[in-house]
Design an enzyme around this catalytic site. Structure first.
Site, short mmCIF file in Angstrom:
data_model
loop_
_atom_site.label_atom_id
_atom_site.label_comp_id
_atom_site.label_asym_id
_atom_site.label_seq_id
_atom_site.Cartn_x
_atom_site.Cartn_y
_atom_site.Cartn_z
N HIS A 108 6.84 -33.00 3.93
CA HIS A 108 8.22 -33.05 3.53
C HIS A 108 8.02 -34.45 2.41
CE1 HIS A 108 12.49 -33.66 3.39
NE2 HIS A 108 12.52 -34.56 4.63
N ASP A 191 16.39 -30.13 1.07
CA ASP A 191 15.68 -30.13 2.37
C ASP A 191 16.93 -30.97 3.27
OD1 ASP A 191 13.84 -28.96 4.34
OD2 ASP A 191 14.04 -31.24 5.07
P1 NDP Z 1 6.23 -33.88 15.55
O1 NDP Z 1 7.21 -34.97 16.08
O2 NDP Z 1 6.57 -32.40 16.08
O3 NDP Z 1 4.89 -34.23 15.67
C1 NDP Z 1 4.29 -35.49 15.55
C2 NDP Z 1 3.06 -35.87 15.50
O4 NDP Z 1 2.82 -37.16 15.29
C3 NDP Z 1 2.83 -35.80 17.10
O5 NDP Z 1 1.18 -35.21 17.43
C4 NDP Z 1 2.87 -37.06 17.80
O6 NDP Z 1 1.82 -37.55 18.86
C5 NDP Z 1 2.12 -37.81 16.55
N1 NDP Z 1 2.85 -39.41 16.47
C6 NDP Z 1 4.22 -39.42 16.68
N2 NDP Z 1 4.06 -40.68 16.36
C7 NDP Z 1 3.37 -41.34 16.36
C8 NDP Z 1 2.83 -42.83 16.06
N3 NDP Z 1 3.64 -43.72 16.01
N4 NDP Z 1 1.42 -42.97 15.81
C9 NDP Z 1 0.52 -41.92 15.91
N5 NDP Z 1 1.07 -40.75 16.04
C10 NDP Z 1 2.27 -40.27 16.31
O7 NDP Z 1 6.56 -33.73 13.96
P2 NDP Z 1 6.87 -32.49 13.21
O8 NDP Z 1 5.73 -31.76 13.24
O9 NDP Z 1 8.14 -32.01 13.61
O10 NDP Z 1 7.09 -33.12 11.59
C11 NDP Z 1 6.13 -33.72 10.79
C12 NDP Z 1 6.24 -33.65 9.45
O11 NDP Z 1 6.58 -32.20 9.22
C13 NDP Z 1 7.52 -34.21 9.06
O12 NDP Z 1 7.08 -34.90 7.70
C14 NDP Z 1 8.60 -33.19 8.94
O13 NDP Z 1 9.56 -33.66 7.90
C15 NDP Z 1 7.80 -32.13 8.37
N6 NDP Z 1 8.50 -30.62 8.67
C16 NDP Z 1 8.69 -30.57 9.80
C17 NDP Z 1 9.25 -29.19 10.07
C18 NDP Z 1 9.51 -28.58 11.65
O14 NDP Z 1 9.87 -27.59 11.48
N7 NDP Z 1 9.38 -29.58 12.61
C19 NDP Z 1 9.20 -28.29 9.14
C20 NDP Z 1 8.74 -28.64 7.76
C21 NDP Z 1 8.47 -29.67 7.68
P3 NDP Z 1 2.37 -37.81 20.11
O15 NDP Z 1 2.57 -36.51 20.86
O16 NDP Z 1 1.24 -38.64 20.75
O17 NDP Z 1 3.87 -38.56 19.88
MG MG Z 2 14.08 -27.56 5.90
#
Ligand code: NDP
Ligand code: MG
Length: 321
Positions: A108, A191
């Site tokens: 994103h 978006d």
């Molecule tokens: P999630 O919240 O599902 O996943 C986040 C991941 O990052 C987890 O593995 C989490 O681990 C880890 N994490 C979170 N905080 C930290 C931290 N402070 N330090 C290290 N690791 C961390 O995110 P999404 O997959 O939803 O989103 C990721 C990206 O994808 C974003 O840029 C979003 O805009 C983009 N996106 C998302 C879509 C969606 O459908 N969800 C669609 C298209 C794009 P832990 O479990 O340990 O917290």
């Molecule tokens: Mg979207």
């Protein structure tokens, strides 16, 4: 404007041969990207802090590394962290570990568009944004299909940025459906606007207001829920498959007439001017600043789980086979 659609037959995984790809964050998107890339034959490593997501990656057969180690061991570093967490992790753990000439990939455009992340000059910065949730990205890949994606190049330091972005689209299966080139700016702004005005904001507010209007007027909550919430999926599916005209052909003439004459009363001038304001807040950074400043309302409202709306929903879902 003419869009170029890239498809699998014109593309390949070439840029990922002998390339180590690190997926940082094994959440909704990260898991799907890592699994699809690995199944496509890319050398895929996962960077993930300890906890539930780490364990999940292990169950899926990865050997997750600490974030900095994974970033330092890769040629392409895909950042699949939540947008609000990514800047601190990038600055602290990822940037210091990056090798010269690597590519950093985003899902994103948010953090680049608003300048919360400023990658070092000598690296490629690309974006691949699948148009759907990670679960669907994975399940459609497993079925031999894919979901469309946008890609964009923010910086091409090596001359390989586009090849890398397109190989990534091939690896996750999106090239089977078609991928479209855009910019970080347009991806981010459309978006955010779409999720606020329609997908996660407008539609939700519309459903809640309609439900409450019926219930306040004395109708059964389950009846209100079936009509104003549950059936939305059927209509959305018709639009998805057949467009507006095709949807109208498939609903009753009464529904068609009522919709055409009453809908615009809801989203008239005031609705459109609210949309323009929302777009303005997206474009001038007001929304981004508010959200990254610690947006208080980001948690699920506490009273919502036990609201009449959600209770009616649970009831209706329990009635379904
Ligand atoms: P999630 O919240 O599902 O996943 C986040 C991941 O990052 C987890 O593995 C989490 O681990 C880890 N994490 C979170 N905080 C930290 C931290 N402070 N330090 C290290 N690791 C961390 O995110 P999404 O997959 O939803 O989103 C990721 C990206 O994808 C974003 O840029 C979003 O805009 C983009 N996106 C998302 C879509 C969606 O459908 N969800 C669609 C298209 C794009 P832990 O479990 O340990 O917290
Ligand atoms: Mg979207």
């Amino acid at each position: 404007m003419a869009l170029t659609v890239y498809r699998e037959k014109d593309l390949n995984l070439q840029a990922f041969v002998n390339t180590r790809v690190a997926v940082i964050g094994y959440g909704n998107q990260g898991k799907a990207h890592a699994l699809n890339l690995r199944d496509s034959g890319a050398k895929t490593i996962v960077g993930q802090r300890p906890g539930a997501s780490f364990d999940n990656a292990k169950v899926d057969g990865f050997d997750p590394l600490p974030v900095g180690e994974a970033a330092g061991a890769a040629d392409v570093v895909i950042i699949a962290l939540p947008d609000e967490a990514a800047p601190a992790v990038f600055e602290r753990e990822i940037a210091p570990a990056l090798n010269p000439g690597v590519a950093v990939g985003f899902l994103h455009g948010f953090n680049i568009r608003y300048g919360f992340i400023k990658p070092p000059d000598e690296i490629d910065v690309v974006l691949v944004a699948p148009k759907g949730p990670g679960t669907l990205l994975r399940s459609s890949f497993v079925e031999g299909k894919g979901i469309p994606a946008l890609f964009a190049i923010h910086r091409d330091a090596t001359g390989y940025a586009k090849r890398i972005a397109l190989a990534w689209c091939v690896g996750i299966g999106s090239a089977r459906a078609g991928v479209i080139e855009t910019t970080f700016e347009d991806e981010t702004e459309t978006d955010l606007f779409g999720e606020q005005t329609v997908l996660c904001g407008g539609v939700v507010s519309l459903m809640k207001a309609a439900f409450e209007t019926l219930v306040d007027a004395g109708y059964e909550p389950e009846l209100a829920y079936l009509e104003c919430v549950h059936e939305l999926k059927q209509v959305a599916d018709l639009v998805y498959e057949h467009g507006l005209a095709g949807m109208r052909q498939r609903i009753s003439n009464t529904a068609e007439y009522g919709g055409l004459t009453r809908g615009p009363k809801l989203v008239g001038e005031s609705g459109r001017s609210a949309m323009k304001q929302i777009l303005e807040d997206v474009r001038d950074g007001t929304f981004a600043k508010e959200w990254m400043g610690g947006g208080e309302a980001a948690k699920m409202p506490e009273d919502e789980t036990d609201s009449e709306f959600e209770r009616a929903g649970r009831h209706v879902r329990a009635l379904m086979p």
